[in-house]
Write a protein that holds these residues in place. Structure first.
Motif, PDB file in Angstrom:
ATOM      1  N   ARG A 184      -4.414 -10.463   7.031  1.00  0.00           N
ATOM      2  CA  ARG A 184      -3.867  -9.323   6.361  1.00  0.00           C
ATOM      3  C   ARG A 184      -4.651  -8.258   5.933  1.00  0.00           C
ATOM      4  O   ARG A 184      -4.435  -7.552   5.113  1.00  0.00           O
ATOM      5  CB  ARG A 184      -3.325  -9.985   4.988  1.00  0.00           C
TER       6      ARG A 184
ATOM      7  N   THR B  61      -8.379  -2.347  13.127  1.00  0.00           N
ATOM      8  CA  THR B  61      -8.440  -1.219  14.014  1.00  0.00           C
ATOM      9  C   THR B  61      -9.688  -0.786  14.627  1.00  0.00           C
ATOM     10  O   THR B  61      -9.222   0.168  15.746  1.00  0.00           O
ATOM     11  CB  THR B  61      -7.785  -0.087  13.038  1.00  0.00           C
TER      12      THR B  61
ATOM     13  N   PHE C 228      -1.600  -9.478  -9.218  1.00  0.00           N
ATOM     14  CA  PHE C 228      -0.140  -9.421  -9.026  1.00  0.00           C
ATOM     15  C   PHE C 228       0.820 -10.315  -9.777  1.00  0.00           C
ATOM     16  O   PHE C 228       1.774 -10.109  -9.978  1.00  0.00           O
ATOM     17  CB  PHE C 228       0.028  -9.876  -7.597  1.00  0.00           C
TER      18      PHE C 228
ATOM     19  N   PRO D  60      -7.938   7.196  12.263  1.00  0.00           N
ATOM     20  CA  PRO D  60      -7.416   8.670  12.653  1.00  0.00           C
ATOM     21  C   PRO D  60      -7.840   9.588  11.679  1.00  0.00           C
ATOM     22  O   PRO D  60      -7.819   9.283  10.455  1.00  0.00           O
ATOM     23  CB  PRO D  60      -6.342   8.633  13.257  1.00  0.00           C
TER      24      PRO D  60
ATOM     25  N   TRP E  89       3.975  -8.422  -0.740  1.00  0.00           N
ATOM     26  CA  TRP E  89       3.538  -9.243   0.300  1.00  0.00           C
ATOM     27  C   TRP E  89       3.661  -8.608   1.649  1.00  0.00           C
ATOM     28  O   TRP E  89       2.765  -8.511   2.493  1.00  0.00           O
ATOM     29  CB  TRP E  89       4.612 -10.627   0.513  1.00  0.00           C
TER      30      TRP E  89
ATOM     31  N   HIS F 216      -7.756  -5.513  -4.013  1.00  0.00           N
ATOM     32  CA  HIS F 216      -9.089  -6.241  -4.167  1.00  0.00           C
ATOM     33  C   HIS F 216     -10.159  -5.245  -4.176  1.00  0.00           C
ATOM     34  O   HIS F 216     -11.405  -5.458  -4.063  1.00  0.00           O
ATOM     35  CB  HIS F 216      -9.327  -7.106  -3.008  1.00  0.00           C
TER      36      HIS F 216
ATOM     37  N   LYS G  78      -7.001  -1.179  -1.421  1.00  0.00           N
ATOM     38  CA  LYS G  78      -6.269  -2.348  -1.589  1.00  0.00           C
ATOM     39  C   LYS G  78      -6.548  -2.821  -2.951  1.00  0.00           C
ATOM     40  O   LYS G  78      -7.478  -2.393  -3.456  1.00  0.00           O
ATOM     41  CB  LYS G  78      -6.906  -3.424  -0.558  1.00  0.00           C
TER      42      LYS G  78
ATOM     43  N   PHE H 102      -6.678  -4.773   7.590  1.00  0.00           N
ATOM     44  CA  PHE H 102      -6.682  -3.927   9.169  1.00  0.00           C
ATOM     45  C   PHE H 102      -7.442  -4.483  10.056  1.00  0.00           C
ATOM     46  O   PHE H 102      -8.848  -4.697   9.991  1.00  0.00           O
ATOM     47  CB  PHE H 102      -6.995  -2.425   8.498  1.00  0.00           C
TER      48      PHE H 102
ATOM     49  N   GLY I 259     -11.653   1.386  13.677  1.00  0.00           N
ATOM     50  CA  GLY I 259     -11.844   2.964  13.468  1.00  0.00           C
ATOM     51  C   GLY I 259     -10.700   3.382  12.818  1.00  0.00           C
ATOM     52  O   GLY I 259      -9.787   2.567  12.243  1.00  0.00           O
TER      53      GLY I 259
ATOM     54  N   ALA J  91      -4.729   1.168  -4.923  1.00  0.00           N
ATOM     55  CA  ALA J  91      -4.792   0.020  -4.116  1.00  0.00           C
ATOM     56  C   ALA J  91      -4.146   0.410  -2.725  1.00  0.00           C
ATOM     57  O   ALA J  91      -4.245   0.121  -1.601  1.00  0.00           O
ATOM     58  CB  ALA J  91      -3.835  -1.055  -4.540  1.00  0.00           C
ATOM     59  N   GLY J  92      -3.608   1.800  -2.791  1.00  0.00           N
ATOM     60  CA  GLY J  92      -3.013   2.409  -1.554  1.00  0.00           C
ATOM     61  C   GLY J  92      -4.208   2.653  -0.396  1.00  0.00           C
ATOM     62  O   GLY J  92      -3.540   2.243   0.899  1.00  0.00           O
ATOM     63  N   CYS J  93      -5.391   2.665  -0.858  1.00  0.00           N
ATOM     64  CA  CYS J  93      -6.477   2.928   0.220  1.00  0.00           C
ATOM     65  C   CYS J  93      -7.595   1.739  -0.113  1.00  0.00           C
ATOM     66  O   CYS J  93      -7.959   1.010   1.075  1.00  0.00           O
ATOM     67  CB  CYS J  93      -7.017   4.136   0.005  1.00  0.00           C
TER      68      CYS J  93
ATOM     69  N   VAL K 170       2.278 -12.401  -1.828  1.00  0.00           N
ATOM     70  CA  VAL K 170       1.016 -11.707  -1.550  1.00  0.00           C
ATOM     71  C   VAL K 170      -0.120 -12.333  -1.766  1.00  0.00           C
ATOM     72  O   VAL K 170      -1.322 -12.105  -0.681  1.00  0.00           O
ATOM     73  CB  VAL K 170       1.003 -10.271  -2.225  1.00  0.00           C
TER      74      VAL K 170
ATOM     75  N   GLY L 196     -11.150   0.109   6.988  1.00  0.00           N
ATOM     76  CA  GLY L 196     -10.900   1.201   7.856  1.00  0.00           C
ATOM     77  C   GLY L 196      -9.200   1.033   7.991  1.00  0.00           C
ATOM     78  O   GLY L 196      -8.624   0.669   7.072  1.00  0.00           O
ATOM     79  N   GLY L 197      -8.845   1.502   9.041  1.00  0.00           N
ATOM     80  CA  GLY L 197      -7.392   1.586   9.552  1.00  0.00           C
ATOM     81  C   GLY L 197      -7.063   2.923   9.546  1.00  0.00           C
ATOM     82  O   GLY L 197      -7.617   3.952   9.785  1.00  0.00           O
ATOM     83  N   TYR L 198      -5.556   3.056   9.504  1.00  0.00           N
ATOM     84  CA  TYR L 198      -4.734   4.098   9.670  1.00  0.00           C
ATOM     85  C   TYR L 198      -5.322   5.356   8.722  1.00  0.00           C
ATOM     86  O   TYR L 198      -5.194   6.346   9.071  1.00  0.00           O
ATOM     87  CB  TYR L 198      -3.325   4.164   9.711  1.00  0.00           C
ATOM     88  N   GLY L 199      -5.642   5.066   7.368  1.00  0.00           N
ATOM     89  CA  GLY L 199      -6.004   5.763   6.434  1.00  0.00           C
ATOM     90  C   GLY L 199      -7.472   6.346   6.583  1.00  0.00           C
ATOM     91  O   GLY L 199      -7.960   6.870   5.619  1.00  0.00           O
ATOM     92  N   GLY L 200      -8.163   6.041   7.714  1.00  0.00           N
ATOM     93  CA  GLY L 200      -9.690   6.243   7.738  1.00  0.00           C
ATOM     94  C   GLY L 200     -10.257   5.193   6.926  1.00  0.00           C
ATOM     95  O   GLY L 200      -9.908   4.067   7.237  1.00  0.00           O
TER      96      GLY L 200
ATOM     97  N   ASN M 160      -2.248   4.086  -7.940  1.00  0.00           N
ATOM     98  CA  ASN M 160      -2.160   4.128  -6.571  1.00  0.00           C
ATOM     99  C   ASN M 160      -3.593   3.670  -5.671  1.00  0.00           C
ATOM    100  O   ASN M 160      -3.673   4.070  -4.570  1.00  0.00           O
ATOM    101  CB  ASN M 160      -1.139   4.863  -5.485  1.00  0.00           C
TER     102      ASN M 160
ATOM    103  N   TYR N 176       5.049  -1.877  -8.563  1.00  0.00           N
ATOM    104  CA  TYR N 176       3.814  -2.937  -7.913  1.00  0.00           C
ATOM    105  C   TYR N 176       2.778  -3.113  -9.129  1.00  0.00           C
ATOM    106  O   TYR N 176       2.398  -2.173  -9.843  1.00  0.00           O
ATOM    107  CB  TYR N 176       3.435  -1.999  -6.945  1.00  0.00           C
ATOM    108  N   GLY N 177       2.435  -4.050  -9.316  1.00  0.00           N
ATOM    109  CA  GLY N 177       1.322  -4.397 -10.153  1.00  0.00           C
ATOM    110  C   GLY N 177       1.616  -4.432 -11.729  1.00  0.00           C
ATOM    111  O   GLY N 177       0.850  -4.721 -12.479  1.00  0.00           O
TER     112      GLY N 177
ATOM    113  N   ILE O  64       0.721  -1.135   0.115  1.00  0.00           N
ATOM    114  CA  ILE O  64       0.032  -0.116   0.087  1.00  0.00           C
ATOM    115  C   ILE O  64       1.169   1.222  -0.090  1.00  0.00           C
ATOM    116  O   ILE O  64       0.413   2.373   0.102  1.00  0.00           O
ATOM    117  CB  ILE O  64      -0.817   0.019   1.046  1.00  0.00           C
TER     118      ILE O  64
ATOM    119  N   LYS P 202       2.021   9.321   4.660  1.00  0.00           N
ATOM    120  CA  LYS P 202       0.655   8.881   4.245  1.00  0.00           C
ATOM    121  C   LYS P 202      -0.568   9.149   5.039  1.00  0.00           C
ATOM    122  O   LYS P 202      -1.515   9.456   4.718  1.00  0.00           O
ATOM    123  CB  LYS P 202       0.723   7.270   4.008  1.00  0.00           C
ATOM    124  N   TRP P 203      -0.275   8.934   6.526  1.00  0.00           N
ATOM    125  CA  TRP P 203      -1.411   8.938   7.233  1.00  0.00           C
ATOM    126  C   TRP P 203      -1.861  10.222   8.002  1.00  0.00           C
ATOM    127  O   TRP P 203      -2.681  10.586   8.480  1.00  0.00           O
ATOM    128  CB  TRP P 203      -1.580   7.760   8.419  1.00  0.00           C
TER     129      TRP P 203
END
Lengths: 595, 189
Positions: free
Chosen positions: A467, A471, B161, A475, A145, B60, B58, A469, A473, B54-56, B167, B65-69, B52, B29-30, A95, A572-573
């Motif tokens: 694999r 979390t 991929f 930020p 990966w 698929h 993914k 997230f 939620g 896939a950066g948010c 992966v 969620g996660g760090y990126g909102g 990119n 990538y890709g 990512i 990124k975040w």
């Protein structure tokens, strides 16, 4: 002719290698004595070779303090770039659109050993006032990966030395031993499994012929651990999970019916410390998962958010001290524990210092894990009114409650689904290391003066997927974030000085007898007065400083070295909190300064 | 922000730069991902990688969620082709979804707004700009391969991929795992 001479050269090289291998096996059978063989004796006595920097954190106590003083407060204004070297590893993967540099160079006898974010190791000859690349070991990390489950960047914080080997990690879970002379991989071993969301970003800690490995992945539902690998047999000596198994002491602090402990986080991605007097490893343990839905995992969630002491020989847990029980904020305690001895009312006090993501700095008695003092080192804390002076627990902590709410009006919860917290979830201090000046008894913390906004997602067991997230939620960054260097007087447990900076400190600290070195993600490297923190020197690298400075000597001359290349989690975040940093370009460069 | 303001004046130059970019290797990538040559959405898959997404979201498309909102799931999306094209070109105001159309909110209004109207709701700028054909291609790829799909599969992952990375291993079903030594031995002989 061309071909012939090439052939000869190859043969010669093969012969040389065979001789080298034979020699190495002979040396291996003898007691290690050569000056460039690293052994336990040398690792224990780094003060005897002040021109080298043999440990990730400079010594086993993580002081990041050098006695070198050719560069000092009177002449530091004359510090200039001596040489630079472009490194690689900024490629993207998973990512991540690019890698960055977070490593601390290791220096031995005029050679530097550094890593890039994808785990390539570079040996650089620093003799003669310039840098020459001796070899590069590219571990061919499986980028997609590993990069897809690296929560917080394409990072590698550096190597360790042992015998004639350079010991390093890769993001895709390997421990690699590289021959120091040839740059050839001697052996490698899989320690972590990205299929389970495990990756490795930290530098290994070497203790008594073992490499201690920590793991990242608390945002991906891992159950954290520390693992010790024997560097002779290449076998695992012990592996201690940071979250107790069913029936083990501490398992009663996971009170849910979801089996939350099995994916409970507790990662260990910052290199710990070692107290040889008691043969104890002290390591910081990360957040519980899911990060922000603490009602999913009622109980204190040991040993997340704790400082954990382990018997180095067996890996058995000796004691723990937990900072944020049932953490609803992502306030890791993954930071290094700095081991210091200070005079106390009844003889010397043996302390472990930790600057926590939760905004408080703690001193723990490292012989028994008891709280000594704690204080906020950030300007703004909103989640608690403060620490209980006896226990050091947040005042609102209620051991009878399964789900802690602390100051409920600001705490993320299932009834407070969007809320602002200070410090932000990246913490008052993240992984960038502190430094400690044992003469002045000052402890320098690289601070992120922060708040951010947390949105809660209610988790259910079916949302836990390999694999992905985990979390509960996420930020966002509606507030500007700045930074500081905050110096704490360890004899009093009070803040001595604070030097505010426009940007968060994402690099960490180096202390020398009368100076402190650090950097800014906007590019500047700073030298500060050790007492007043007044800025005495500045150089703009033109990149983003995301790694700590270190110092060494070669040919009798002192140098300061620092890796520069903004990566990690920030761009990124968290970049919205520091909009000016959006223009900082990815980079990968070693800067070396001298008078 | 500074860079964006320069765009109107340097439009022609940029257009050629962008065109040049297309012929250069994109993110590693890709790039090696090879769907059957006959798949008309291959171009869109390349855009999905290059921009990119896939950066948010993914690889698929499930986001999460996660760090990126919270990137929305493209597998569960109900957006039409036109709506996807708009979301990619203009971004989603007030969220982290960037805009990928050169000149969006400057030369071209988005959601009826220019940059000033959007104010604090202004979405971030994508890491690369996409031409209208690329945006259509990526929308076609999302419609054909992602929207409405169930749980990600091994075959899908390998199609994205190729099989040079581990992966995709996590998506193998029991039958596809290397435990079935007899199967691979049989093939080898």
């Amino acid at each position: 002719m061309e071909r012939f001479s090439g052939h000869t050269k190859m043969l010669t090289r093969a012969c040389r290698l065979a001789v080298a291998v034979a020699a190495a096996s002979v040396v291996g059978a003898l007691p290690v004595s050569a000056a460039d063989q690293v052994n336990q004796e040398r690792l224990l006595n780094v003060d005897k070779e002040p021109g080298n920097w043999l440990h990730h954190h400079q010594n086993y106590s993580a002081h990041r303090f050098s006695t070198l003083k050719e560069i000092n407060r009177d002449n530091v204004k004359n510090l200039k770039v001596a040489w630079t070297m472009h490194l690689g590893g900024i490629e993207g993967g998973g990512i991540w659109s690019h890698g960055g540099l977070e490593g601390t160079p290791i220096a031995e006898n005029g050679f530097l050993y550094v890593t890039d974010g994808w785990g390539s190791v570079y040996k650089i000859d620093a003799h003669g006032g310039r840098g020459v690349l001796v070899w590069k070991m590219d571990p061919k990390t499986d980028r997609d990966w590993a990069g897809a489950v690296a929560c917080c960047g394409v990072d590698n914080r550096g190597v360790a030395l042992w015998g004639d080997l350079v010991i390093s990690h890769t993001l895709d879970g390997r421990l690699i031993a590289t021959n120091k002379e040839t740059g050839q991989v001697a052996w490698q071993r899989t320690v972590a499994d990205p299929d389970k969301g495990e990756v490795i970003t930290g530098a290994p800690l070497i203790v008594k012929n073992m490499a201690i490995t920590g793991v990242a992945g608390a945002e991906y539902g891992i159950r954290g651990w520390l693992a010790a690998t024997d560097l002779t047999t290449q076998k695992e000596v012990w592996r201690t999970h940071t979250i107790p198994g069913k029936g083990e002491p501490g398992s009663e602090t996971w009170k849910d019916s979801n089996n939350a402990a099995a994916a409970g986080g507790g990662s260990t991605w910052v290199t710990g410390t070692y107290d040889p007097a008691t043969d104890t490893i002290i390591w910081g343990i990360g957040n519980p998962g899911p990060d922000w839905d603490n009602a999913y995992r009622p109980g204190d969630n040991l040993y997340t958010d704790s400082s954990l002491a382990l018997d180095a020989t067996t890996g058995k847990i000796k004691w723990h001290y937990q900072h944020t029980p049932n953490d609803p904020y992502d306030y890791d305690s993954v930071a290094e524990n700095v081991l210091v001895d200070v005079p106390g009312p009844s003889g010397p006090r043996k302390l472990a210092l930790e600057a926590d993501r939760n905004g408080f700095a703690y001193a723990i008695d490292r012989t028994n894990g008891k709280f000594v003092w704690g204080l906020p080192f950030v300007k703004k804390v909103t989640w608690t009114k403060g620490l209980d002076p006896e226990s050091g627990k947040p005042i609102e902590y209620d051991p009878n409650k399964a789900v802690q709410t602390y100051i409920a009006s600001v705490t993320p919860s299932r009834t407070n689904m969007e809320t602002d917290i200070c410090p932000g979830n990246m913490g008052g201090k993240n992984w960038p290391p502190t430094a400690y000046n044992p003469d002045l008894k000052l402890w320098y913390i690289p601070v992120i003066e922060s708040c951010n906004r947390i949105k809660v997602e209610v988790m259910t067991p079916d949302k836990l997927k390999p694999r992905e997230f985990w979390t509960g939620g996420g930020p966002s960054q509606p507030f500007r974030i700045t930074g500081s260097v905050t110096a704490i007087d360890v004899t009093t447990g009070k803040i001595a000085t604070k030097m505010e900076t426009p940007f968060p400190n994402l690099g960490g600290m180096l202390a020398t007898p009368d100076l402190v070195f650090t950097g800014q993600p906007s590019g500047e490297v700073h030298a500060l007065d050790a007492k007043s923190l007044q800025k005495l020197w500045e150089f703009n690298t033109g990149g983003g400083v995301n790694a700590p400075p270190m110092t060494f000597t070669v040919d009798g001359k002192q140098y300061i070295a620092i890796l520069v290349g903004l990566g990690g989690a920030w761009d990124k975040w968290f970049i919205d909190s520091t909009p000016e940093l959006k223009k900082i370009q990815p980079g990968s460069m070693l800067y070396v300064f001298a008078l | 922000m500074m860079i964006v303001n320069r765009f109107p004046a340097a439009g022609v130059l940029l257009a050629s730069v962008v065109t040049l970019n297309f012929s250069m290797p994109g993110p590693a990538y890709g790039q090696s991902a090879q769907a059957p040559a006959s798949d008309p959405t291959n171009a869109g898959k390349a855009v999905f990688s290059r921009a990119n997404c896939a950066g948010c979201h993914k690889w698929h498309g499930n986001g999460g969620g996660g760090y990126g909102g919270d990137a929305l799931s493209l597998r569960k999306t109900e957006l039409t082709r036109d709506q996807i094209i708009e979301a990619v070109g203009c971004g989603r105001p007030g969220t982290g979804m960037p805009f990928f159309m050169r000149g969006a909110y400057d030369e071209v209004k988005c959601h009826g707004m220019n940059r000033q109207d959007a104010g604090a709701q202004m979405p971030p700028e994508g890491g690369t700009f996409l031409r209208p054909k690329d945006i259509e291609a990526v929308a076609d790829y999302v419609i054909a391969h992602i929207k409405g799909a169930g749980e990600p599969t091994y075959a899908e992952c390998v199609a994205f991929f190729s099989n040079t990375s581990r992966v995709c291993d996590v998506y193998k079903t029991q039958a596809q795992k290397p435990g079935d030594a007899t199967v691979s031995t049989g093939k080898g002989q």
